[in-house]
Write a protein that holds these residues in place. Structure first.
Motif, PDB file in Angstrom:
ATOM      1  N   ILE A  87      23.546  -4.233 -34.498  1.00  0.00           N
ATOM      2  CA  ILE A  87      23.054  -3.802 -35.269  1.00  0.00           C
ATOM      3  C   ILE A  87      23.142  -4.273 -36.922  1.00  0.00           C
ATOM      4  CG2 ILE A  87      24.834  -3.144 -36.997  1.00  0.00           C
ATOM      5  CD1 ILE A  87      25.458  -2.269 -33.662  1.00  0.00           C
ATOM      6  N   LEU A  88      21.695  -3.917 -37.531  1.00  0.00           N
ATOM      7  CA  LEU A  88      21.427  -4.637 -38.479  1.00  0.00           C
ATOM      8  C   LEU A  88      22.114  -3.960 -39.640  1.00  0.00           C
ATOM      9  CD1 LEU A  88      18.178  -4.778 -37.597  1.00  0.00           C
ATOM     10  CD2 LEU A  88      18.896  -6.141 -37.450  1.00  0.00           C
ATOM     11  N   ALA A  89      21.872  -4.604 -41.044  1.00  0.00           N
ATOM     12  CA  ALA A  89      22.729  -3.133 -42.245  1.00  0.00           C
ATOM     13  C   ALA A  89      22.125  -3.111 -42.758  1.00  0.00           C
ATOM     14  CB  ALA A  89      23.236  -4.920 -43.119  1.00  0.00           C
ATOM     15  N   ASP A  90      20.274  -2.499 -42.501  1.00  0.00           N
ATOM     16  CA  ASP A  90      19.904  -1.758 -43.266  1.00  0.00           C
ATOM     17  C   ASP A  90      19.185  -0.652 -42.227  1.00  0.00           C
ATOM     18  OD1 ASP A  90      19.524  -3.047 -45.949  1.00  0.00           O
ATOM     19  OD2 ASP A  90      17.942  -4.105 -45.411  1.00  0.00           O
ATOM     20  N   ASP A  91      19.729  -0.733 -40.970  1.00  0.00           N
ATOM     21  CA  ASP A  91      19.303   0.053 -40.359  1.00  0.00           C
ATOM     22  C   ASP A  91      19.695   1.646 -40.334  1.00  0.00           C
ATOM     23  OD1 ASP A  91      17.152  -1.176 -39.851  1.00  0.00           O
ATOM     24  OD2 ASP A  91      17.538  -1.659 -37.679  1.00  0.00           O
ATOM     25  N   PRO A  92      19.781   2.881 -40.099  1.00  0.00           N
ATOM     26  CA  PRO A  92      20.734   4.274 -39.689  1.00  0.00           C
ATOM     27  C   PRO A  92      21.121   4.455 -38.512  1.00  0.00           C
ATOM     28  CG  PRO A  92      17.893   4.937 -40.370  1.00  0.00           C
ATOM     29  CD  PRO A  92      18.250   3.718 -40.825  1.00  0.00           C
ATOM     30  N   TYR A  93      22.027   4.766 -38.184  1.00  0.00           N
ATOM     31  CA  TYR A  93      22.328   4.495 -36.812  1.00  0.00           C
ATOM     32  C   TYR A  93      22.660   5.956 -36.716  1.00  0.00           C
ATOM     33  CZ  TYR A  93      22.047  -0.205 -36.416  1.00  0.00           C
ATOM     34  OH  TYR A  93      22.010  -1.246 -36.185  1.00  0.00           O
ATOM     35  N   LEU A 131      24.606   7.366 -40.694  1.00  0.00           N
ATOM     36  CA  LEU A 131      24.999   6.314 -41.421  1.00  0.00           C
ATOM     37  C   LEU A 131      24.977   5.233 -41.448  1.00  0.00           C
ATOM     38  CD1 LEU A 131      27.333   3.820 -38.783  1.00  0.00           C
ATOM     39  CD2 LEU A 131      28.343   6.320 -38.502  1.00  0.00           C
ATOM     40  N   ARG A 132      25.210   4.512 -42.254  1.00  0.00           N
ATOM     41  CA  ARG A 132      24.971   2.776 -42.084  1.00  0.00           C
ATOM     42  C   ARG A 132      26.044   1.356 -41.903  1.00  0.00           C
ATOM     43  NH1 ARG A 132      19.149   2.450 -43.779  1.00  0.00           N
ATOM     44  NH2 ARG A 132      18.562   4.274 -44.514  1.00  0.00           N
ATOM     45  N   ALA A 133      26.361  -0.199 -41.551  1.00  0.00           N
ATOM     46  CA  ALA A 133      27.079  -0.230 -41.439  1.00  0.00           C
ATOM     47  C   ALA A 133      26.674  -1.726 -42.215  1.00  0.00           C
ATOM     48  CB  ALA A 133      27.983  -0.295 -40.095  1.00  0.00           C
TER      49      ALA A 133
END
Length: 93
Positions: free
Chosen positions: A8-14, A66-68
């Motif tokens: 899970i990367l903070a800058d990547d959209p999912y 989304l992004r996390a």
């Protein structure tokens, strides 16, 4: 066979998608399903810091982009899937 672990990367959209059991339609009118989900999407944003880019509700599934930023995507999705399932089951009887 277990699923592969996802980093899970903070800058990547999912792109998240989920559908009803056995591909059945929701047992409620779509406006009712929408109202049930929008409250929980708002809570995802406030409580988990999830940044929601798009949400598309279809007759038997949804798509969520989304992004996390806090790296808490598994916990947030666990909450979202559990609570929306409970809400829709409660509304449909």
């Amino acid at each position: 066979m277990p699923r592969k672990r996802i980093l899970i990367l903070a800058d990547d959209p999912y792109h998240i998608t989920a559908r009803c059991v056995n591909r059945e339609w929701f047992h409620l009118p779509l406006p009712s399903v929408w109202r049930g989900m929008e409250d929980h999407l708002y809570f995802l944003h406030i409580a988990y810091g999830i940044r929601i880019h798009a949400f598309v509700l279809m007759a038997n599934h949804f798509h969520l982009t989304l992004r996390a930023p806090q790296g808490n995507l598994p916990q947030a999705l666990h909450y979202f899937m559990r609570e929306t399932s409970r809400e829709l089951n409660r509304l449909s009887g």
